[in-house]
Scaffold this motif. Structure first.
Motif, PDB file in Angstrom:
ATOM      1  N   UNK A  13       0.831  -1.201   0.000  1.00 33.66           N
ATOM      2  CA  UNK A  13       0.000   0.000   0.000  1.00 33.66           C
ATOM      3  C   UNK A  13       0.869   1.255   0.000  1.00 33.66           C
ATOM      4  N   UNK A  14       2.000   1.220   0.703  1.00 35.79           N
ATOM      5  CA  UNK A  14       2.943   2.347   0.702  1.00 35.79           C
ATOM      6  C   UNK A  14       3.459   2.611  -0.718  1.00 35.79           C
ATOM      7  N   UNK A  15       3.718   1.555  -1.456  1.00 38.16           N
ATOM      8  CA  UNK A  15       4.188   1.659  -2.841  1.00 38.16           C
ATOM      9  C   UNK A  15       3.162   2.424  -3.684  1.00 38.16           C
ATOM     10  N   UNK A  19       3.143   6.432  -5.382  1.00 36.72           N
ATOM     11  CA  UNK A  19       2.853   6.767  -6.779  1.00 36.72           C
ATOM     12  C   UNK A  19       1.759   7.827  -6.830  1.00 36.72           C
ATOM     13  N   UNK A  20       0.664   7.589  -6.100  1.00 38.54           N
ATOM     14  CA  UNK A  20      -0.465   8.524  -6.124  1.00 38.54           C
ATOM     15  C   UNK A  20      -0.054   9.920  -5.664  1.00 38.54           C
ATOM     16  N   UNK A  60      10.539   5.850 -12.137  1.00 41.87           N
ATOM     17  CA  UNK A  60       9.448   6.358 -11.307  1.00 41.87           C
ATOM     18  C   UNK A  60       9.473   7.880 -11.256  1.00 41.87           C
ATOM     19  N   UNK A  61      10.656   8.463 -11.231  1.00 38.76           N
ATOM     20  CA  UNK A  61      10.750   9.929 -11.251  1.00 38.76           C
ATOM     21  C   UNK A  61      10.136  10.473 -12.532  1.00 38.76           C
ATOM     22  N   UNK A  62      10.415   9.821 -13.653  1.00 37.36           N
ATOM     23  CA  UNK A  62       9.867  10.234 -14.947  1.00 37.36           C
ATOM     24  C   UNK A  62       8.343  10.090 -14.962  1.00 37.36           C
ATOM     25  N   UNK A  63       7.849   8.968 -14.484  1.00 39.53           N
ATOM     26  CA  UNK A  63       6.404   8.733 -14.452  1.00 39.53           C
ATOM     27  C   UNK A  63       5.719   9.767 -13.562  1.00 39.53           C
ATOM     28  N   UNK A  71      -4.874   7.420  -9.487  1.00 35.11           N
ATOM     29  CA  UNK A  71      -5.457   6.779  -8.309  1.00 35.11           C
ATOM     30  C   UNK A  71      -5.559   5.288  -8.586  1.00 35.11           C
ATOM     31  N   UNK A  72      -5.203   4.479  -7.599  1.00 34.23           N
ATOM     32  CA  UNK A  72      -5.265   3.030  -7.713  1.00 34.23           C
ATOM     33  C   UNK A  72      -6.319   2.478  -6.765  1.00 34.23           C
TER      34      UNK A  72
END
Length: 146
Positions: A13-15, A19-20, A60-63, A71-72
């Motif tokens: 969930x932290x992952x 991202x969010x 991930x920085x690029x994304x 939102x997931x």
């Protein structure tokens, strides 16, 4: 639910929260460190495999820099713990800002496998593999593979 299973679900969930929230510092804390025997890897949907902590974190920085909103909603979450390794599979039901900016949204579904390794700092992400689920107009008419 075992203590390890709950801890893996929390790390997972932290992952997704990182991202969010486009929190690269948090994302950096979630990933394991490369060692002689262990290199992290990541497969984003439609991308080649990325190998090594630096390459994965750059992706991930690029994304995060190019995703104004995401939102997931995770479904079909399953966890298996094997000693110091855990595999979590899930469906990522994703809502993102569409091509029109704030006034439109796009939805999609990705199935993911997230492999965690237990470290002295706790469970850390070792491998992430996401694969898009494609839907056509006639999905209801298709037979199950088998």
């Amino acid at each position: 639910m075992s203590v390890d299973t709950a801890a893996v679900e929390t790390a997972n969930q932290e992952f997704y929260s990182a991202i969010e929230e486009a929190d690269l510092d948090r994302m950096t804390d979630i990933w394991a460190h490369d060692t002689e025997d262990l290199r992290v890897s990541c497969v984003h949907p439609g991308w080649p495999m990325l190998s090594g902590r630096g390459e994965v974190l750059r992706s991930w920085a690029l994304i995060m820099a190019n995703t104004p909103y995401i939102q997931f909603v995770l479904t079909d979450v399953n966890v298996a713990v094997f000693g110091d390794v855990a595999v979590l599979t899930c469906a990522e039901n994703i809502l993102t800002a569409g091509d029109e900016g704030d006034s439109s949204f796009a939805a999609g579904k990705v199935v993911a496998s997230n492999t965690f390794v237990k470290t002295s700092e706790g469970w850390r992400l070792w491998m992430h593999h996401g694969s898009p689920v494609l839907h056509g107009d006639d999905d209801d008419d298709q037979e199950e593979p088998g």
